[in-house]
Design a protein around this motif. Structure first.
Motif, PDB file in Angstrom:
ATOM      1  N   SER A  78       0.958  -1.381  -0.061  1.00  0.00           N
ATOM      2  CA  SER A  78       0.119  -0.137   0.138  1.00  0.00           C
ATOM      3  C   SER A  78       0.885   1.229   0.014  1.00  0.00           C
ATOM      4  CB  SER A  78      -1.025  -0.092   1.137  1.00  0.00           C
ATOM      5  OG  SER A  78      -1.738  -1.112   1.301  1.00  0.00           O
ATOM      6  N   ARG A  79       2.045   1.057   0.644  1.00  0.00           N
ATOM      7  CA  ARG A  79       2.829   2.323   0.734  1.00  0.00           C
ATOM      8  C   ARG A  79       4.000   2.331  -0.412  1.00  0.00           C
ATOM      9  NH1 ARG A  79       2.837   1.395   7.303  1.00  0.00           N
ATOM     10  NH2 ARG A  79       0.568   2.014   7.659  1.00  0.00           N
ATOM     11  N   GLY A  80       4.037   1.338  -1.106  1.00  0.00           N
ATOM     12  CA  GLY A  80       5.100   1.189  -2.231  1.00  0.00           C
ATOM     13  C   GLY A  80       6.638   1.186  -1.347  1.00  0.00           C
ATOM     14  N   ARG A  81       6.684   0.329  -0.150  1.00  0.00           N
ATOM     15  CA  ARG A  81       8.059   0.341   0.145  1.00  0.00           C
ATOM     16  C   ARG A  81       8.946  -0.875  -0.419  1.00  0.00           C
ATOM     17  NH1 ARG A  81       5.780  -0.323   6.310  1.00  0.00           N
ATOM     18  NH2 ARG A  81       5.153   1.933   6.765  1.00  0.00           N
ATOM     19  N   VAL A  82      10.057  -0.918   0.180  1.00  0.00           N
ATOM     20  CA  VAL A  82      11.089  -1.788  -0.506  1.00  0.00           C
ATOM     21  C   VAL A  82      10.593  -3.146  -0.332  1.00  0.00           C
ATOM     22  CG1 VAL A  82      13.338  -2.748  -0.189  1.00  0.00           C
ATOM     23  CG2 VAL A  82      12.885  -0.179  -0.027  1.00  0.00           C
ATOM     24  N   GLY A  83      10.627  -4.100  -1.371  1.00  0.00           N
ATOM     25  CA  GLY A  83      10.083  -5.098  -1.524  1.00  0.00           C
ATOM     26  C   GLY A  83       8.690  -5.234  -2.233  1.00  0.00           C
ATOM     27  N   PHE A  84       8.146  -4.270  -2.597  1.00  0.00           N
ATOM     28  CA  PHE A  84       6.915  -3.987  -3.424  1.00  0.00           C
ATOM     29  C   PHE A  84       7.000  -5.141  -4.505  1.00  0.00           C
ATOM     30  CE2 PHE A  84       4.411  -2.433  -6.573  1.00  0.00           C
ATOM     31  CZ  PHE A  84       3.282  -2.119  -6.128  1.00  0.00           C
ATOM     32  N   ARG A 123       1.490 -13.423  -6.855  1.00  0.00           N
ATOM     33  CA  ARG A 123       1.106 -13.795  -8.212  1.00  0.00           C
ATOM     34  C   ARG A 123      -0.039 -12.579  -8.377  1.00  0.00           C
ATOM     35  NH1 ARG A 123       0.872 -20.243  -8.762  1.00  0.00           N
ATOM     36  NH2 ARG A 123       2.703 -20.721  -7.841  1.00  0.00           N
ATOM     37  N   ILE A 124       0.241 -11.489  -7.890  1.00  0.00           N
ATOM     38  CA  ILE A 124      -0.693 -10.311  -8.218  1.00  0.00           C
ATOM     39  C   ILE A 124      -0.327  -9.790  -9.662  1.00  0.00           C
ATOM     40  CG2 ILE A 124      -1.533  -8.042  -7.441  1.00  0.00           C
ATOM     41  CD1 ILE A 124      -0.976  -9.081  -4.693  1.00  0.00           C
ATOM     42  N   ASN A 125      -1.346  -9.638 -10.583  1.00  0.00           N
ATOM     43  CA  ASN A 125      -1.254  -9.221 -11.519  1.00  0.00           C
ATOM     44  C   ASN A 125      -2.087  -7.768 -12.030  1.00  0.00           C
ATOM     45  OD1 ASN A 125       0.507 -11.015 -12.433  1.00  0.00           O
ATOM     46  ND2 ASN A 125      -1.103 -12.548 -13.008  1.00  0.00           N
ATOM     47  N   THR A 126      -2.997  -7.455 -11.121  1.00  0.00           N
ATOM     48  CA  THR A 126      -3.860  -6.483 -10.997  1.00  0.00           C
ATOM     49  C   THR A 126      -3.848  -5.636  -9.724  1.00  0.00           C
ATOM     50  OG1 THR A 126      -5.396  -7.699 -12.483  1.00  0.00           O
ATOM     51  CG2 THR A 126      -6.181  -5.853 -11.481  1.00  0.00           C
ATOM     52  N   ILE A 127      -3.818  -4.575  -9.902  1.00  0.00           N
ATOM     53  CA  ILE A 127      -3.627  -3.636  -8.787  1.00  0.00           C
ATOM     54  C   ILE A 127      -4.611  -2.186  -9.080  1.00  0.00           C
ATOM     55  CG2 ILE A 127      -2.262  -1.769  -7.743  1.00  0.00           C
ATOM     56  CD1 ILE A 127       0.231  -3.577  -8.289  1.00  0.00           C
ATOM     57  N   VAL A 128      -5.312  -2.089  -7.801  1.00  0.00           N
ATOM     58  CA  VAL A 128      -6.164  -1.054  -7.847  1.00  0.00           C
ATOM     59  C   VAL A 128      -5.797  -0.048  -6.785  1.00  0.00           C
ATOM     60  CG1 VAL A 128      -8.662  -0.392  -7.378  1.00  0.00           C
ATOM     61  CG2 VAL A 128      -8.127  -2.633  -8.186  1.00  0.00           C
ATOM     62  N   VAL A 129      -5.754   1.319  -7.298  1.00  0.00           N
ATOM     63  CA  VAL A 129      -5.146   2.292  -6.559  1.00  0.00           C
ATOM     64  C   VAL A 129      -6.383   3.321  -6.320  1.00  0.00           C
ATOM     65  CG1 VAL A 129      -3.366   4.145  -6.374  1.00  0.00           C
ATOM     66  CG2 VAL A 129      -2.673   1.920  -7.289  1.00  0.00           C
ATOM     67  N   SER A 130      -6.368   4.018  -5.164  1.00  0.00           N
ATOM     68  CA  SER A 130      -7.360   5.108  -4.636  1.00  0.00           C
ATOM     69  C   SER A 130      -6.398   6.312  -4.892  1.00  0.00           C
ATOM     70  CB  SER A 130      -7.640   4.975  -3.242  1.00  0.00           C
ATOM     71  OG  SER A 130      -8.423   6.177  -2.937  1.00  0.00           O
ATOM     72  N   LYS A 131      -7.089   7.043  -5.822  1.00  0.00           N
ATOM     73  CA  LYS A 131      -6.448   8.536  -6.175  1.00  0.00           C
ATOM     74  C   LYS A 131      -6.396   9.329  -5.139  1.00  0.00           C
ATOM     75  CE  LYS A 131      -7.479   9.714 -10.608  1.00  0.00           C
ATOM     76  NZ  LYS A 131      -8.116  10.173 -11.670  1.00  0.00           N
ATOM     77  N   ASP A 132      -7.439   9.463  -4.244  1.00  0.00           N
ATOM     78  CA  ASP A 132      -7.300  10.424  -3.360  1.00  0.00           C
ATOM     79  C   ASP A 132      -6.419  10.010  -1.947  1.00  0.00           C
ATOM     80  OD1 ASP A 132      -9.285  12.041  -4.787  1.00  0.00           O
ATOM     81  OD2 ASP A 132     -11.153  11.185  -3.667  1.00  0.00           O
ATOM     82  N   LEU A 133      -6.421   8.615  -1.591  1.00  0.00           N
ATOM     83  CA  LEU A 133      -5.682   8.359  -0.474  1.00  0.00           C
ATOM     84  C   LEU A 133      -4.419   7.745  -0.818  1.00  0.00           C
ATOM     85  CD1 LEU A 133      -8.799   6.824   1.548  1.00  0.00           C
ATOM     86  CD2 LEU A 133      -7.877   9.273   1.645  1.00  0.00           C
ATOM     87  N   GLN A 134      -4.177   7.356  -1.970  1.00  0.00           N
ATOM     88  CA  GLN A 134      -2.861   6.618  -2.406  1.00  0.00           C
ATOM     89  C   GLN A 134      -2.058   7.196  -3.821  1.00  0.00           C
ATOM     90  OE1 GLN A 134      -4.864   2.733  -3.068  1.00  0.00           O
ATOM     91  NE2 GLN A 134      -3.318   1.980  -1.196  1.00  0.00           N
ATOM     92  N   GLY A 182       0.947   8.674  -3.808  1.00  0.00           N
ATOM     93  CA  GLY A 182       2.130   8.188  -3.962  1.00  0.00           C
ATOM     94  C   GLY A 182       2.174   6.944  -4.708  1.00  0.00           C
ATOM     95  N   LEU A 183       1.478   5.924  -4.438  1.00  0.00           N
ATOM     96  CA  LEU A 183       1.214   4.730  -5.045  1.00  0.00           C
ATOM     97  C   LEU A 183       0.910   4.857  -6.457  1.00  0.00           C
ATOM     98  CD1 LEU A 183       1.666   1.802  -4.970  1.00  0.00           C
ATOM     99  CD2 LEU A 183      -0.805   1.624  -4.022  1.00  0.00           C
TER     100      LEU A 183
END
Length: 568
Positions: free
Chosen positions: A499-505, A513-524, A526-527
């Motif tokens: 969620s925070r895009g830290r080292v190890g992302f 095996r995650i091939n799809t990522i959903v991001v909240s524009k308001d709360l994320q 940075g991601l």
């Protein structure tokens, strides 16, 4: 010449006519007397009219509050699952990473109610249930505070204050709201019992007969609706401690304390309440789980479980409440009971440790302080300016039958202008899109219905329950709000890392095996920025509040096998 012929009257007819006239006269008199009695008894003051108007507007407002996108949909999903399977879940049926972890569902009855409402009434039924629950909660709090203060005006404003302090929590439809209603009902029962005791000799218990039944029944209902019932034990437990201390001071003897009727009555009610709380599908295990729940390691990173900070949404009203309490205590002539001291200190300490406890501190604060506020206001009434102001508004205190009619009309209009009335008066329900809050990812869920992703996806946990609900439980999300305490600690820490895009992302994306990522524009933001710059990923969908990224090339299965995750 007068040719009119006079017919002699029949004495029997004359008597019968007089009898009918007398009977009609009596009936008219009785109706007038009955009408006068109604006018004398059905009267309402101007203050009550204004209060009814305020409560009516409040009910209309609650009827149009949107349904927020948090854990509500997880609770609805649980309710739907229970209705379909006819049993309680033993593990989470929706999030695979929580599989194998035993579920002790302390909100099963609320979830069942939510699921039934959606299944039989529709999503609009949840909005109606929210409005009715809010109205019942407010009225129960007002009754409790009014009985404590012996003044309905003070009780009304205390209820407004209690609601205002925690309005940000009560704005969300979830089991906590029904738990709050049970707490308000318990406070009202204790306030009524206190009034009875105040008029009873100290050598007698003074506990009303109904309290022996209604208080345990409240705990039975509360235990199955929400885990906050533990706060109810703080209330009845403080009553036991208070009675014990007051009896010890009065008798100066431990044996005399044990023989004290009020102490014994409070102790028996506590025992009955504990037994009543065990009337749930899990028995005493539910009570143990509720006590241990706050120590769950995953909750350390959830904001509502943080310690209190004064410059925060919870800290500012807490600080104001303490300042107001200091002023009221300084001027109040009402004696503090030991129970009230215990309650105020205990709930203040609870908020300092966990900010979410402000939801239960607020009702307790005004329950304890209501009689002191009322006494302080009576003293203010002795000031010349306040006295003149009160005299100029004296007409509002006069009860009137006509005011009662207007009050009844206001109640009807409040009902008629709320969406709740369509079940009785007919009409079309509001469009479903208008029932949801702005941050509900409606367009996102429609995109996934048309383009279902394969395998596990990363999505913000606050959207997880909604996405599962809208996909008919087919979408596999990493974590949802309802499963924060069910997934292993390592999985939750991995979620936070992603969620925070830290080292190890990148390593974690491959591992799960995650091939799809959903991001909240308001709360994320940075991601979002990081994903737009990351090689091997592309944006495939975007709307006002969300962005979906997919891998451009999916890693070969052989490269993933060695790093496949083992979560148990």
């Amino acid at each position: 010449m007068n040719s009119e012929v006079r017919v002699p009257e029949n004495p029997a007819d004359t008597a019968q006519t007089k009898t009918h006239a007398q009977t009609d006269g009596n009936a008219i008199g009785e109706r007038e007397e009955f009408g006068n009695q109604i006018r004398e008894k059905v009267v309402v003051s101007g203050w009550a009219l204004l209060g009814t108007l305020a409560v009516g507007l409040f009910f209309i407002y609650c009827s149009y509050v949107p349904l927020y996108h948090t854990d509500l949909w997880g609770h609805v999903g649980y309710g739907k699952w229970m209705l379909e399977h006819g049993e309680l879940p033993i593990e989470d049926p929706f999030v695979s990473l929580a599989g194998g972890v035993e579920v002790i569902d302390n909100a099963w009855l609320s979830q069942l109610a939510f699921g039934w409402v959606v299944q039989n009434v529709g999503v609009a039924g949840l909005s109606d249930l929210y409005a009715v629950s809010c109205l019942a909660l407010f009225l129960a709090l007002m009754a409790a505070f009014s009985w404590r203060a012996k003044n309905w005006g003070v009780g009304f404003f205390c209820a407004v204050g209690a609601w205002g302090m925690i309005a940000f929590r009560l704005a969300i439809m979830r089991p906590e709201l029904l738990g709050g209603l049970c707490f308000a009902l318990l406070l009202a029962q204790v306030a009524l019992s206190d009034r009875r005791r105040a008029n009873t000799d100290e050598s007698k218990s003074g506990t009303p007969l109904w309290a022996w039944f209604t208080i345990p029944l409240t705990f039975t209902l509360w235990t199955n609706l929400h885990g906050s019932y533990i706060v109810g034990f703080a209330l009845v437990g403080s009553a036991v401690l208070g009675s014990a201390v007051e009896a010890l001071v009065r008798t100066k003897s431990i044996l005399g304390t044990w023989r004290d009727q009020r102490f014994r009555a409070d102790l028996i009610i506590l025992q009955l309440s504990l037994l009543a709380a065990c009337l749930n599908p899990y028995g005493i295990d539910l009570l143990l789980q509720t006590v241990l729940f706050p120590s769950h390691p995953n909750l350390k990173s959830v904001m509502e479980w943080f310690p209190l900070e004064f410059m925060s949404l919870e800290g500012i009203p807490m600080a104001i409440s303490w300042v107001v309490a200091a002023f009221a205590i300084r001027h109040s002539r009402v004696k503090f009971s030991v129970r009230d001291v215990f309650l105020l200190l205990l709930l203040s300490l609870a908020v300092c440790m966990r900010v979410r406890m402000i939801a239960w501190y607020s009702p307790i604060y005004f329950f304890v302080m209501a009689p002191h506020f009322a006494d302080s206001l009576r003293q203010l009434g002795e000031v010349n300016f306040i006295e003149r102001l009160t005299s100029s508004l004296a007409f509002l205190s006069r009860p009137s039958f006509h005011v009662a009619l207007v009050t009844g009309l206001i109640c009807y209009l409040a009902f008629a202008f709320s969406p709740v009335s369509r079940h009785v008066m007919g009409g079309n329900p509001p469009p479903e899109e208008k029932l949801y809050s702005y941050q509900t990812p409606i367009k996102l869920s429609k995109y996934f219905q048309e383009h279902p992703p394969g395998g596990l996806i990363y999505a913000p946990q606050w959207w997880g329950d909604w996405l599962i609900w809208q996909s008919d439980e087919e979408l596999e999300v990493f974590v949802s709000t309802n499963t924060i305490h069910l997934v292993p600690e390592s999985v939750w820490q991995h979620y936070l890392t992603m969620s925070r895009g830290r080292v190890g992302f990148d390593r974690l994306l491959n591992r799960y095996r995650i091939n799809t990522i959903v991001v909240s524009k308001d709360l994320q933001p940075g991601l979002e920025k990081m994903m737009k710059e990351k090689l091997g990923w592309k944006s495939v969908y975007e709307d006002e509040i969300s962005v979906v990224f997919e891998r451009e090339t999916v890693p070969k299965s052989g490269s993933q096998t060695d790093s496949a995750v083992s979560v148990h």
